[in-house]
Design a protein around this motif. Structure first.
Motif, mmCIF file in Angstrom:
data_model
loop_
_atom_site.group_PDB
_atom_site.id
_atom_site.type_symbol
_atom_site.label_atom_id
_atom_site.label_comp_id
_atom_site.label_asym_id
_atom_site.label_seq_id
_atom_site.Cartn_x
_atom_site.Cartn_y
_atom_site.Cartn_z
ATOM 1 N N PRO A 1 -8.876 -53.060 20.722
ATOM 2 C CA PRO A 1 -10.263 -53.090 20.015
ATOM 3 C C PRO A 1 -9.948 -52.035 18.542
ATOM 4 O O PRO A 1 -9.196 -50.964 19.151
ATOM 5 N N GLY A 2 -10.557 -52.529 17.482
ATOM 6 C CA GLY A 2 -10.688 -51.218 16.635
ATOM 7 C C GLY A 2 -9.693 -52.308 15.329
ATOM 8 O O GLY A 2 -9.669 -52.944 14.964
ATOM 9 N N LEU A 3 -9.037 -51.366 14.639
ATOM 10 C CA LEU A 3 -8.860 -52.066 13.262
ATOM 11 C C LEU A 3 -7.707 -53.200 13.691
ATOM 12 O O LEU A 3 -5.877 -52.624 13.411
ATOM 13 N N ASN A 4 -7.819 -54.260 12.825
ATOM 14 C CA ASN A 4 -6.828 -55.032 12.881
ATOM 15 C C ASN A 4 -5.844 -55.632 11.811
ATOM 16 O O ASN A 4 -4.746 -54.827 11.977
ATOM 17 N N HIS A 5 -6.333 -55.589 10.706
ATOM 18 C CA HIS A 5 -5.650 -55.684 9.324
ATOM 19 C C HIS A 5 -7.147 -54.965 8.416
ATOM 20 O O HIS A 5 -8.031 -55.600 8.322
ATOM 21 N N LEU A 6 -6.026 -54.735 7.273
ATOM 22 C CA LEU A 6 -6.714 -54.865 5.469
ATOM 23 C C LEU A 6 -6.284 -55.594 4.992
ATOM 24 O O LEU A 6 -5.340 -55.819 4.977
ATOM 25 N N ALA A 7 -7.273 -56.055 4.646
ATOM 26 C CA ALA A 7 -7.206 -57.212 3.553
ATOM 27 C C ALA A 7 -7.600 -57.116 2.287
ATOM 28 O O ALA A 7 -7.985 -55.720 1.943
ATOM 29 N N PHE A 8 -6.096 -57.469 1.168
ATOM 30 C CA PHE A 8 -6.399 -56.794 -0.304
ATOM 31 C C PHE A 8 -6.471 -58.436 -1.430
ATOM 32 O O PHE A 8 -5.472 -59.259 -0.764
ATOM 33 N N HIS A 9 -7.233 -58.120 -2.764
ATOM 34 C CA HIS A 9 -7.453 -59.055 -3.654
ATOM 35 C C HIS A 9 -5.372 -58.890 -4.000
ATOM 36 O O HIS A 9 -5.135 -57.478 -4.491
ATOM 37 N N ALA A 10 -4.617 -59.471 -3.920
ATOM 38 C CA ALA A 10 -3.121 -59.231 -5.104
ATOM 39 C C ALA A 10 -3.160 -60.074 -6.467
ATOM 40 O O ALA A 10 -1.459 -59.631 -7.030
ATOM 41 N N GLY A 11 -3.926 -60.920 -6.630
ATOM 42 C CA GLY A 11 -3.654 -61.004 -7.989
ATOM 43 C C GLY A 11 -3.041 -62.685 -8.112
ATOM 44 O O GLY A 11 -3.830 -63.391 -6.360
ATOM 45 N N ASP A 12 -2.387 -62.567 -8.731
ATOM 46 C CA ASP A 12 -2.502 -64.682 -8.401
ATOM 47 C C ASP A 12 -1.073 -64.713 -7.303
ATOM 48 O O ASP A 12 -0.529 -63.589 -6.567
ATOM 49 N N ARG A 13 -1.035 -66.415 -7.230
ATOM 50 C CA ARG A 13 0.110 -66.365 -6.085
ATOM 51 C C ARG A 13 1.690 -65.994 -6.498
ATOM 52 O O ARG A 13 2.130 -65.333 -5.660
ATOM 53 N N ALA A 14 2.372 -65.975 -7.398
ATOM 54 C CA ALA A 14 3.369 -65.152 -7.769
ATOM 55 C C ALA A 14 3.501 -63.454 -7.567
ATOM 56 O O ALA A 14 4.060 -62.824 -7.201
ATOM 57 N N ALA A 15 2.124 -63.152 -7.223
ATOM 58 C CA ALA A 15 1.925 -61.926 -7.252
ATOM 59 C C ALA A 15 2.303 -61.663 -5.674
ATOM 60 O O ALA A 15 2.640 -60.474 -5.772
ATOM 61 N N VAL A 16 1.731 -62.604 -5.712
ATOM 62 C CA VAL A 16 2.259 -62.795 -3.784
ATOM 63 C C VAL A 16 2.912 -62.640 -3.499
ATOM 64 O O VAL A 16 3.800 -61.748 -2.844
ATOM 65 N N ASP A 17 3.970 -63.636 -4.309
ATOM 66 C CA ASP A 17 5.075 -63.746 -3.757
ATOM 67 C C ASP A 17 6.309 -62.715 -4.113
ATOM 68 O O ASP A 17 7.236 -62.151 -3.482
ATOM 69 N N ALA A 18 6.094 -61.997 -5.290
ATOM 70 C CA ALA A 18 6.872 -60.580 -5.490
ATOM 71 C C ALA A 18 6.640 -60.063 -4.616
ATOM 72 O O ALA A 18 7.808 -59.030 -4.438
ATOM 73 N N LEU A 19 5.034 -59.510 -4.183
ATOM 74 C CA LEU A 19 5.482 -58.370 -3.427
ATOM 75 C C LEU A 19 6.165 -58.757 -1.645
ATOM 76 O O LEU A 19 6.285 -57.847 -1.100
ATOM 77 N N VAL A 20 6.207 -59.594 -1.360
ATOM 78 C CA VAL A 20 6.489 -59.978 0.001
ATOM 79 C C VAL A 20 7.997 -60.216 -0.559
ATOM 80 O O VAL A 20 8.743 -59.877 0.403
ATOM 81 N N GLY A 21 8.541 -60.695 -1.423
ATOM 82 C CA GLY A 21 10.387 -60.830 -1.747
ATOM 83 C C GLY A 21 10.508 -58.648 -1.490
ATOM 84 O O GLY A 21 11.376 -58.374 -1.078
ATOM 85 N N ALA A 22 9.582 -58.110 -2.307
ATOM 86 C CA ALA A 22 10.043 -56.583 -2.196
ATOM 87 C C ALA A 22 9.398 -55.994 -1.113
ATOM 88 O O ALA A 22 10.132 -54.500 -0.870
ATOM 89 N N ALA A 23 8.456 -55.823 -0.120
ATOM 90 C CA ALA A 23 8.119 -55.568 1.006
ATOM 91 C C ALA A 23 9.336 -55.569 1.920
ATOM 92 O O ALA A 23 9.596 -54.179 2.401
ATOM 93 N N PRO A 24 10.212 -55.791 2.100
ATOM 94 C CA PRO A 24 11.232 -55.138 3.404
ATOM 95 C C PRO A 24 12.017 -54.179 2.876
ATOM 96 O O PRO A 24 12.011 -53.160 4.002
ATOM 97 N N SER A 25 12.247 -53.862 1.451
ATOM 98 C CA SER A 25 12.858 -52.735 1.050
ATOM 99 C C SER A 25 11.634 -51.445 0.880
ATOM 100 O O SER A 25 12.510 -50.335 0.913
ATOM 101 N N HIS A 26 10.533 -51.986 1.480
ATOM 102 C CA HIS A 26 9.604 -51.078 1.601
ATOM 103 C C HIS A 26 9.295 -50.595 2.827
ATOM 104 O O HIS A 26 7.463 -49.661 2.538
ATOM 105 N N GLY A 27 9.454 -51.156 4.109
ATOM 106 C CA GLY A 27 8.983 -50.787 4.723
ATOM 107 C C GLY A 27 8.176 -51.308 5.681
ATOM 108 O O GLY A 27 7.652 -51.883 6.345
ATOM 109 N N TRP A 28 8.069 -52.999 5.522
ATOM 110 C CA TRP A 28 6.442 -53.844 5.561
ATOM 111 C C TRP A 28 8.303 -54.998 5.811
ATOM 112 O O TRP A 28 9.057 -55.278 5.608
ATOM 113 N N ARG A 29 7.277 -56.297 6.816
ATOM 114 C CA ARG A 29 8.324 -57.463 7.267
ATOM 115 C C ARG A 29 7.317 -58.193 7.611
ATOM 116 O O ARG A 29 5.381 -58.121 7.581
#
Length: 143
Positions: free
Chosen positions: A70-98
């Motif tokens: 119980p409590g916070l599950n996740h935060l959701a953000f507008h991230a731009g277009d599909r290419a912007a989402v894809d770019a964030l996903v690609g860079a995420a692992p080198s910044h501590g995200w999976r």
């Protein structure tokens, strides 16, 4: 002046400020947030009148967040277009995200909702939603 009812800030308590600052700092910067405040035990980033705070509070009762309790599950953000989402996903692992739900990515939120679900090493989840075509359906895919 902000609209009544609009969020002012969200404060997230973390077990390790340095880890949270690295992962959230990168992500928020990539989404257009600017560093806002810095103090012993905490950091914040602002976008317009809203700011997100991460704090290593001495009052917390655990060092690990569990998004399935119980409590916070996740935060959701507008991230731009599909290419912007894809770019964030690609860079995420080198910044501590999976990437979560990789077998259903980028439609883990449902058909027509182009989004990425990321989790950092502390167990915090963020949803990065592509728009504007996804805006009407974003809440349908919330977990």
């Amino acid at each position: 002046m902000s609209r009544p009812g609009a969020p002012h800030h969200v404060e997230v308590w973390v077990g390790d400020l340095a880890v949270a600052e690295a992962s959230f700092g990168w992500l928020l910067g990539a989404l257009g947030y600017e560093p806002f405040q810095r103090w012993e035990g905490g950091r914040s980033w602002a976008l317009g009148s809203f700011h997100l705070v991460v704090e290593e509070s001495p009052a917390r009762t655990s060092d690990r967040h569990d998004r399935l309790r119980p409590g916070l599950n996740h935060l959701a953000f507008h991230a731009g277009d599909r290419a912007a989402v894809d770019a964030l996903v690609g860079a995420a692992p080198s910044h501590g995200w999976r990437l979560l739900f990789a077998d259903r990515h980028p439609y883990a939120g449902g058909e027509g909702v182009y989004a990425a679900y990321l989790e950092n090493v502390d167990g915090f989840e963020v949803e990065l939603v592509a728009g504007p075509e996804s805006d009407a359906n974003a809440s349908a895919g919330d977990r």
